[in-house]
Design a protein around this motif. Structure first.
Motif, PDB file in Angstrom:
ATOM      1  N   THR A   1       2.958   0.631 -10.616  1.00 55.42           N
ATOM      2  CA  THR A   1       2.523   0.028  -9.342  1.00 55.42           C
ATOM      3  C   THR A   1       1.852  -1.327  -9.521  1.00 55.42           C
ATOM      4  N   ALA A   2       1.832  -1.834 -10.745  1.00 55.13           N
ATOM      5  CA  ALA A   2       1.152  -3.114 -10.989  1.00 55.13           C
ATOM      6  C   ALA A   2       1.728  -4.232 -10.128  1.00 55.13           C
ATOM      7  N   ASP A   3       3.067  -4.254  -9.961  1.00 50.71           N
ATOM      8  CA  ASP A   3       3.660  -5.322  -9.146  1.00 50.71           C
ATOM      9  C   ASP A   3       3.337  -5.124  -7.662  1.00 50.71           C
ATOM     10  N   ASP A   4       3.113  -3.862  -7.243  1.00 53.99           N
ATOM     11  CA  ASP A   4       2.726  -3.604  -5.855  1.00 53.99           C
ATOM     12  C   ASP A   4       1.312  -4.119  -5.588  1.00 53.99           C
ATOM     13  N   TRP A   5       0.416  -3.896  -6.573  1.00 55.92           N
ATOM     14  CA  TRP A   5      -0.941  -4.439  -6.447  1.00 55.92           C
ATOM     15  C   TRP A   5      -0.895  -5.969  -6.424  1.00 55.92           C
ATOM     16  N   ALA A   6       0.018  -6.528  -7.199  1.00 55.92           N
ATOM     17  CA  ALA A   6       0.172  -7.991  -7.214  1.00 55.92           C
ATOM     18  C   ALA A   6       0.625  -8.499  -5.848  1.00 55.92           C
ATOM     19  N   ALA A   7       1.557  -7.768  -5.231  1.00 57.04           N
ATOM     20  CA  ALA A   7       2.036  -8.160  -3.904  1.00 57.04           C
ATOM     21  C   ALA A   7       0.925  -8.056  -2.870  1.00 57.04           C
ATOM     22  N   LEU A   8       0.078  -7.003  -2.999  1.00 54.01           N
ATOM     23  CA  LEU A   8      -1.042  -6.832  -2.076  1.00 54.01           C
ATOM     24  C   LEU A   8      -2.033  -7.988  -2.209  1.00 54.01           C
TER      25      LEU A   8
ATOM     26  N   ILE B   1       0.838  -1.210   0.000  1.00 55.81           N
ATOM     27  CA  ILE B   1       0.000   0.000   0.000  1.00 55.81           C
ATOM     28  C   ILE B   1       0.869   1.255   0.000  1.00 55.81           C
ATOM     29  N   HIS B   2       1.944   1.215   0.782  1.00 58.03           N
ATOM     30  CA  HIS B   2       2.875   2.344   0.827  1.00 58.03           C
ATOM     31  C   HIS B   2       3.487   2.601  -0.544  1.00 58.03           C
ATOM     32  N   ASN B   3       3.869   1.538  -1.242  1.00 56.09           N
ATOM     33  CA  ASN B   3       4.508   1.694  -2.551  1.00 56.09           C
ATOM     34  C   ASN B   3       3.510   2.081  -3.641  1.00 56.09           C
ATOM     35  N   ILE B   4       2.249   1.689  -3.446  1.00 55.46           N
ATOM     36  CA  ILE B   4       1.229   2.057  -4.426  1.00 55.46           C
ATOM     37  C   ILE B   4       1.050   3.579  -4.471  1.00 55.46           C
TER      38      ILE B   4
END
Length: 290
Positions: free
Chosen positions: A178-185, A101-104
């Motif tokens: 941020t696609a990879d950040d959403w993937a991590a979430l 969430i922070h990185n998004i």
């Protein structure tokens, strides 16, 4: 059961050193490849190292023989360790979700293409680890090893999600960083679900829940082959560590002597433990047939 213990210990060591190597590789690739999803994977693998150490401790401790203070052995320690492993999963999922969430909401560079190669290799390796550890957990009847196996599977899932997220970021370019950040979430929710799947059977083991109908049917089948056994009534099975404890009500001819009934019970106990080596003890109550 000593052979099973050695198999379980070797499998736990495989998890420990495998997770250490992968955590290091993921962290380096994530840092230089601008991918938080890969760094999140590294965080999970790092927590997996500690959970695998706990699994190793649980296997060693739960395999200790019964003593004066623990007449039923130390097997329940394995289920308690499984709870701790679930705790590690939840902690890693929380950290991954928070940082995602922070990185998004924080602008950052698009991940490098080489991270896809790293992630593809990790998915394959972790799935292989899952299959190896899962098979060994079934072989030795270990709930904590099963939890460790699911750790590998959850790692494979998070890596697969990261692969998808980074692919989207690279293909669509600016605006999709941020696609990879959403993937991590999203992967963090998969981890929480896996934690529940690990927790549920371990809780049933602690509460002596009726979970072993297949073992009960096998015991009743064995009883029919023992001379002098007329029928079986109540049959309860509890799991403790990698072994089972059985309480069985046995029906025999009401006209035979106590000594003869005792002999039949011992023959049945020996037969059960011969055919089901995981059975550590059988407590048999004799019922007379009218």
């Amino acid at each position: 059961m000593n052979d099973n213990k050695q198999k379980a210990v070797r499998t736990a060591y495989l998890s420990i050193f495998g997770n250490m190597a992968l955590a290091f590789a993921k962290g380096i690739a994530g840092y230089f490849g601008n991918s938080y999803a890969l760094i999140a994977d590294a965080i999970e693998s790092a927590t997996d190292v500690f959970s695998s150490v706990l699994v190793l401790f649980g296997i060693r401790y739960s395999s200790k023989p019964a003593d004066e203070n623990h007449p039923y052995g130390h097997g329940r320690a394995e289920a308690l360790v499984t709870f701790a492993v679930v705790g590690f999963l939840l902690v890693s999922a929380t950290i991954i979700a928070y940082e995602s969430i922070h990185n998004i909401v924080t602008p950052h560079k698009t991940p490098e293409k080489f991270t896809l190669i790293v992630l593809g290799a990790i998915v394959i390796i972790k799935e292989i680890f899952y299959r190896i550890v899962s098979k060994k957990s079934d072989d030795v009847n270990s709930s904590s090893l099963k939890a460790d196996a699911w750790h590998h599977r959850s790692d494979a899932i998070t890596s697969a999600m990261a692969f998808i997220g980074i692919s989207i970021a690279i293909i669509f370019g600016p605006g999709y960083e941020t696609a990879d950040d959403w993937a991590a979430l999203l992967a963090s929710f998969f981890i929480i679900y896996n934690a529940y799947m690990i927790f549920r059977p371990a809780l049933g083991e602690i509460l002596d829940e009726h979970l072993y109908e297949d073992v009960i049917l096998q015991i009743r089948g064995i009883a029919k082959t023992v001379e002098g056994v007329i029928d079986t009534e109540k049959c309860f099975v509890r799991k403790t560590g990698m072994t089972y404890l059985v309480d069985l009500h046995l029906t025999v001819d009401g006209e035979i002597t106590v000594t003869k009934g005792h002999e039949i019970a011992h023959r049945l106990k020996d037969a059960i433990q011969h055919h089901i080596p995981e059975v550590a003890d059988v407590l048999i109550h004799i019922e007379p047939n009218p």
